[in-house]
Design a protein around this motif. Structure first.
Motif, PDB file in Angstrom:
ATOM      1  N   ARG B 159       0.845  -1.195   0.000  1.00  0.00           N
ATOM      2  CA  ARG B 159       0.000   0.000   0.000  1.00  0.00           C
ATOM      3  C   ARG B 159       0.882   1.247   0.000  1.00  0.00           C
ATOM      4  NH1 ARG B 159      -2.707  -3.057  -1.598  1.00  0.00           N
ATOM      5  NH2 ARG B 159      -4.355  -4.309  -0.651  1.00  0.00           N
ATOM      6  N   VAL B 160       0.436   2.269  -0.716  1.00  0.00           N
ATOM      7  CA  VAL B 160       1.186   3.524  -0.750  1.00  0.00           C
ATOM      8  C   VAL B 160       1.389   4.013   0.681  1.00  0.00           C
ATOM      9  CG1 VAL B 160       1.086   5.944  -1.471  1.00  0.00           C
ATOM     10  CG2 VAL B 160       0.367   4.130  -3.050  1.00  0.00           C
ATOM     11  N   GLY B 161       2.630   4.363   1.016  1.00  0.00           N
ATOM     12  CA  GLY B 161       2.947   4.800   2.371  1.00  0.00           C
ATOM     13  C   GLY B 161       3.630   3.721   3.192  1.00  0.00           C
ATOM     14  N   VAL B 239       1.782  -0.250  -7.534  1.00  0.00           N
ATOM     15  CA  VAL B 239       2.411   0.857  -6.794  1.00  0.00           C
ATOM     16  C   VAL B 239       3.830   1.024  -7.319  1.00  0.00           C
ATOM     17  CG1 VAL B 239       1.088   0.418  -4.683  1.00  0.00           C
ATOM     18  CG2 VAL B 239       3.295  -0.734  -5.029  1.00  0.00           C
ATOM     19  N   GLY B 240       4.501   2.097  -6.903  1.00  0.00           N
ATOM     20  CA  GLY B 240       5.927   2.249  -7.168  1.00  0.00           C
ATOM     21  C   GLY B 240       6.702   1.919  -5.906  1.00  0.00           C
ATOM     22  N   ILE B 241       7.916   1.398  -6.062  1.00  0.00           N
ATOM     23  CA  ILE B 241       8.743   1.101  -4.883  1.00  0.00           C
ATOM     24  C   ILE B 241      10.100   1.749  -5.063  1.00  0.00           C
ATOM     25  CG2 ILE B 241       9.879  -0.713  -3.550  1.00  0.00           C
ATOM     26  CD1 ILE B 241       7.531  -2.493  -3.972  1.00  0.00           C
ATOM     27  N   LEU B 276      14.006 -12.199   3.080  1.00  0.00           N
ATOM     28  CA  LEU B 276      12.648 -11.758   2.799  1.00  0.00           C
ATOM     29  C   LEU B 276      12.601 -10.250   2.585  1.00  0.00           C
ATOM     30  CD1 LEU B 276      10.530 -13.870   5.330  1.00  0.00           C
ATOM     31  CD2 LEU B 276      11.048 -14.349   2.927  1.00  0.00           C
ATOM     32  N   ALA B 277      11.809  -9.822   1.642  1.00  0.00           N
ATOM     33  CA  ALA B 277      11.503  -8.396   1.460  1.00  0.00           C
ATOM     34  C   ALA B 277      10.021  -8.230   1.778  1.00  0.00           C
ATOM     35  CB  ALA B 277      11.778  -7.976   0.017  1.00  0.00           C
ATOM     36  N   MET B 278       9.685  -7.188   2.504  1.00  0.00           N
ATOM     37  CA  MET B 278       8.268  -6.998   2.848  1.00  0.00           C
ATOM     38  C   MET B 278       7.931  -5.512   2.910  1.00  0.00           C
ATOM     39  SD  MET B 278       8.530  -8.379   6.807  1.00  0.00           S
ATOM     40  CE  MET B 278       9.568  -9.794   6.440  1.00  0.00           C
ATOM     41  N   THR B 279       6.650  -5.198   2.803  1.00  0.00           N
ATOM     42  CA  THR B 279       6.212  -3.811   2.974  1.00  0.00           C
ATOM     43  C   THR B 279       5.072  -3.780   3.985  1.00  0.00           C
ATOM     44  OG1 THR B 279       4.322  -3.478   1.478  1.00  0.00           O
ATOM     45  CG2 THR B 279       6.505  -3.656   0.445  1.00  0.00           C
ATOM     46  N   ALA B 280       5.058  -2.748   4.819  1.00  0.00           N
ATOM     47  CA  ALA B 280       4.002  -2.576   5.826  1.00  0.00           C
ATOM     48  C   ALA B 280       4.187  -1.200   6.457  1.00  0.00           C
ATOM     49  CB  ALA B 280       4.097  -3.659   6.902  1.00  0.00           C
ATOM     50  N   PRO B 281       3.180  -0.687   7.155  1.00  0.00           N
ATOM     51  CA  PRO B 281       3.375   0.532   7.941  1.00  0.00           C
ATOM     52  C   PRO B 281       4.529   0.334   8.928  1.00  0.00           C
ATOM     53  CG  PRO B 281       1.044  -0.033   7.816  1.00  0.00           C
ATOM     54  CD  PRO B 281       1.796  -1.181   7.215  1.00  0.00           C
ATOM     55  N   THR B 296      15.883  -4.487   7.948  1.00  0.00           N
ATOM     56  CA  THR B 296      16.411  -3.151   7.705  1.00  0.00           C
ATOM     57  C   THR B 296      15.433  -2.421   6.792  1.00  0.00           C
ATOM     58  OG1 THR B 296      18.661  -4.031   7.749  1.00  0.00           O
ATOM     59  CG2 THR B 296      18.375  -1.835   6.815  1.00  0.00           C
ATOM     60  N   SER B 297      15.064  -1.215   7.191  1.00  0.00           N
ATOM     61  CA  SER B 297      14.159  -0.418   6.374  1.00  0.00           C
ATOM     62  C   SER B 297      14.961   0.217   5.238  1.00  0.00           C
ATOM     63  CB  SER B 297      13.503   0.641   7.258  1.00  0.00           C
ATOM     64  OG  SER B 297      12.693   1.472   6.467  1.00  0.00           O
ATOM     65  N   ILE B 298      14.563  -0.043   3.999  1.00  0.00           N
ATOM     66  CA  ILE B 298      15.375   0.421   2.867  1.00  0.00           C
ATOM     67  C   ILE B 298      14.628   1.335   1.913  1.00  0.00           C
ATOM     68  CG2 ILE B 298      16.839  -1.642   2.875  1.00  0.00           C
ATOM     69  CD1 ILE B 298      15.177  -2.603   0.397  1.00  0.00           C
ATOM     70  N   GLY B 299      13.320   1.506   2.106  1.00  0.00           N
ATOM     71  CA  GLY B 299      12.620   2.337   1.130  1.00  0.00           C
ATOM     72  C   GLY B 299      11.158   2.507   1.457  1.00  0.00           C
ATOM     73  N   VAL B 300      10.412   2.927   0.455  1.00  0.00           N
ATOM     74  CA  VAL B 300       9.035   3.316   0.680  1.00  0.00           C
ATOM     75  C   VAL B 300       8.176   2.978  -0.552  1.00  0.00           C
ATOM     76  CG1 VAL B 300       9.415   5.658  -0.212  1.00  0.00           C
ATOM     77  CG2 VAL B 300       7.625   5.274   1.510  1.00  0.00           C
ATOM     78  N   VAL B 301       6.906   2.709  -0.290  1.00  0.00           N
ATOM     79  CA  VAL B 301       5.955   2.442  -1.371  1.00  0.00           C
ATOM     80  C   VAL B 301       5.283   3.756  -1.752  1.00  0.00           C
ATOM     81  CG1 VAL B 301       3.867   1.172  -2.041  1.00  0.00           C
ATOM     82  CG2 VAL B 301       5.562   0.103  -0.527  1.00  0.00           C
ATOM     83  N   VAL B 302       5.327   4.082  -3.056  1.00  0.00           N
ATOM     84  CA  VAL B 302       4.800   5.362  -3.523  1.00  0.00           C
ATOM     85  C   VAL B 302       3.755   5.164  -4.622  1.00  0.00           C
ATOM     86  CG1 VAL B 302       6.942   6.585  -2.936  1.00  0.00           C
ATOM     87  CG2 VAL B 302       6.645   5.608  -5.237  1.00  0.00           C
ATOM     88  N   GLU B 303       3.107   6.271  -4.961  1.00  0.00           N
ATOM     89  CA  GLU B 303       2.057   6.211  -5.985  1.00  0.00           C
ATOM     90  C   GLU B 303       2.639   6.276  -7.399  1.00  0.00           C
ATOM     91  OE1 GLU B 303      -0.878   8.990  -4.660  1.00  0.00           O
ATOM     92  OE2 GLU B 303      -2.315   8.325  -6.185  1.00  0.00           O
ATOM     93  N   ASP B 304       3.782   7.002  -7.514  1.00  0.00           N
ATOM     94  CA  ASP B 304       4.388   7.236  -8.834  1.00  0.00           C
ATOM     95  C   ASP B 304       4.876   5.948  -9.484  1.00  0.00           C
ATOM     96  OD1 ASP B 304       4.002   9.822  -8.122  1.00  0.00           O
ATOM     97  OD2 ASP B 304       6.116  10.226  -7.640  1.00  0.00           O
ATOM     98  N   HIS B 305       4.954   5.982 -10.814  1.00  0.00           N
ATOM     99  CA  HIS B 305       5.515   4.865 -11.594  1.00  0.00           C
ATOM    100  C   HIS B 305       4.998   3.508 -11.131  1.00  0.00           C
ATOM    101  CE1 HIS B 305       8.251   7.802 -13.295  1.00  0.00           C
ATOM    102  NE2 HIS B 305       8.659   8.134 -12.081  1.00  0.00           N
TER     103      HIS B 305
END
Lengths: 334, 334
Positions: B159-161, B239-241, B276-281, B296-305
């Motif tokens: 999810r974005v964010g 989403v974009g990552i 493992l790679a994962m995304t969450a708040p 390790t936090s390496i990035g963010v989920v965005v709306e672009d691209h």
């Protein structure tokens, strides 16, 4: 000098591997490696699963089997292992090794055959993997279920006094292949049902389930050749199995096209019919008898010669068929 | 002239096959083909299963990987797909294509490696099939379970964010292979942990489960290369990552042995780390943080691209690694 593995047959090699796996092999599950499929209990019943690998040139040849038929058969062989447990197949997981020059159109045909088989057999593809290699290789794993651990067809539960029965006609698939190899694969003559048995065999899911529900506890599918397959039951159940050649249900078309002798040989040693063989007291087998394809009683489970299965003529002489059964590791080109 | 399939990459070919399967593909199950593993509900919870095929010369080479390590890796790659769902692996079904001259001793080593992996990863072999062929080919299907359909890590639920996190160090396995290819595979120097990461990767089963329990809903394993793998999440989640190169957890030994630039390239494109790679708040990711190996936090989920994953330097410039990720169908010899 290192010893090549080809000195060992399929079953010796499997025994060696299972032995070597030690406690990494699931020996304590309901039905461990060595039966048609593995089976283990879950909170909701019993799960079963089985895997088969087909390699071009060894298990199939492009000149005798179309890609569509190949796709069908790859599914059928596995579904049959699930049927042989008395279970219901659910999902297929397909590993495909594709040569780079395999035409896209031929992959389409292969997938079409798989899809048709899935629909006919009530299975759905849950996942897969596609990789590159020299030879078309198809690995199919099928998972399935059955409600109760008491209702499974196993290889190790034949009892002395049981009758032995088989479904449908035996040797039809092998007779179909013989016709194709003799250049008679055209398909609309008297041999048509034999060609169909070879190209589009139908595993006996409903029959396996009906047999398990009726109380049959011992069964397997006829995939390597009747005598060899019954030999596995004899070995695992530590009994002898005697069948009468005059009772083997030969396909009328096989007798008509190839003669009675060849039809009998193919029925006893030809394999790949994917019919079911089972043993049980006669009353139980009779209770199964209303499910298609019908069962034919062909023999009896005895105490003598434990570990062996053999065929007798009506005059009591032993008959050894000219075709001896299929060993994956010794067969075909490689 | 028939069109050879090699014109298509792995993912295009899979799409074509799934499309062609029509309703024979299990699209309506919980997690259909295309994620790390398929998942479907049963009365007792959720079943998962996945299949992978390894072909000699394409996925492994005898000169860079011993048979024992190969056996381990064949299991690890599949267990990792189960871990990537947040599920617990249970049974393995192994299809083996053996060349006739493969020495028995080397088969023993292969089986030993599989058995060691099974014990280390809590999996047991439920069944298998062995056949003859030209090239050693290993097809492994692993089944597993998880208690609830709500607690699965999927590729389509970023999810974005969301923050993007990865476990352990990335690029270690690829750095190990680079050392071996440079003739530095001896093993007891500073590169030892890298060689181990390549030869005996450990899938993150406990971490996957902990993440699912903590509320993470999106994840996969890093098997083809971080950017390519995150690209799959981006595509399926629409989403974009965006990841920051400075935050990628490089293995200190990889930096020391190969330099920071090469270590980063291997981390972004090298694959086969089975982290493992994962995304969450962020709050949810922090709740997972106590399970080893650390996230390790390496990035963010965005709306672009939407559908893309990319790496940025701290100055905001995009970084394209020299190694681009692994496509099974285009890689290696054949």
């Amino acid at each position: 000098m290192a010893e090549p593995n080809e000195a060992l047959g399929e079953f010796a090699l499997i025994d060696r591997i299972v032995e070597r796996l030690g406690d990494a092999a699931a020996r304590d599950i309901l039905v461990p490696p060595g039966d048609d499929a593995a089976a283990w209990t879950t909170e909701a019943g019993v799960s079963v699963a089985t895997v088969d690998v087909l390699v071009e040139g060894n298990h199939f040849r492009a000149d005798t089997m179309s890609r569509g038929d190949l796709g069908w058969r790859a599914m059928a062989a596995n579904v049959s292992d699930i049927a042989a447990m008395g279970a219901t197949p659910e999902f297929a997981f397909i590993g495909l090794v594709l040569p780079p020059h395999e035409p896209l159109e031929s992959i389409d045909r292969l997938v079409d055959g798989m899809a048709e088989a899935c629909r006919a057999m009530g299975v759905r593809v849950g996942g897969g993997d596609i990789v590159r290699g020299d030879r078309l290789t198809i690995s199919v794993t099928i998972t399935g279920r059955t409600a109760s651990s008491d209702a499974l067809l196993r290889r190790d539960s034949a009892r002395v006094g049981d009758r032995v029965a088989v479904s449908g006609h035996l040797g039809a698939a092998a007779a179909g292949l013989a016709l194709i190899e003799a250049g008679r694969g055209g398909g609309d003559g008297a041999g048509a049902p034999l060609l169909l048995a070879h190209r589009r065999p139908m595993p006996r899911v409903a029959l396996g389930r009906a047999a398990a529900e009726a109380g049959v506890r011992c069964g397997m599918d006829v995939s390597d050749g009747l005598l060899q397959d019954l030999g596995h039951i004899a070995e695992r159940s530590n009994v002898g199995i005697e069948v009468q050649t005059s009772k083997i249900p030969l396909h009328p078309a096989a007798v008509a096209e190839l003669g009675a002798q060849a039809a009998l040989d193919l029925a006893l040693g030809g394999g790949e019919d994917f019919e079911l063989a089972m043993t049980a007291p006669s009353a139980i087998l009779e209770a199964v008898g209303h499910t298609e394809p019908r069962l034919t009683s062909i023999g009896v489970v005895v105490e003598d010669h434990p570990g062996e299965a053999w065929a007798l003529h009506d005059d009591g002489t032993r008959y050894v068929p000219a075709v001896s059964g299929w060993d994956q590791m010794r067969a075909g080109a490689s």
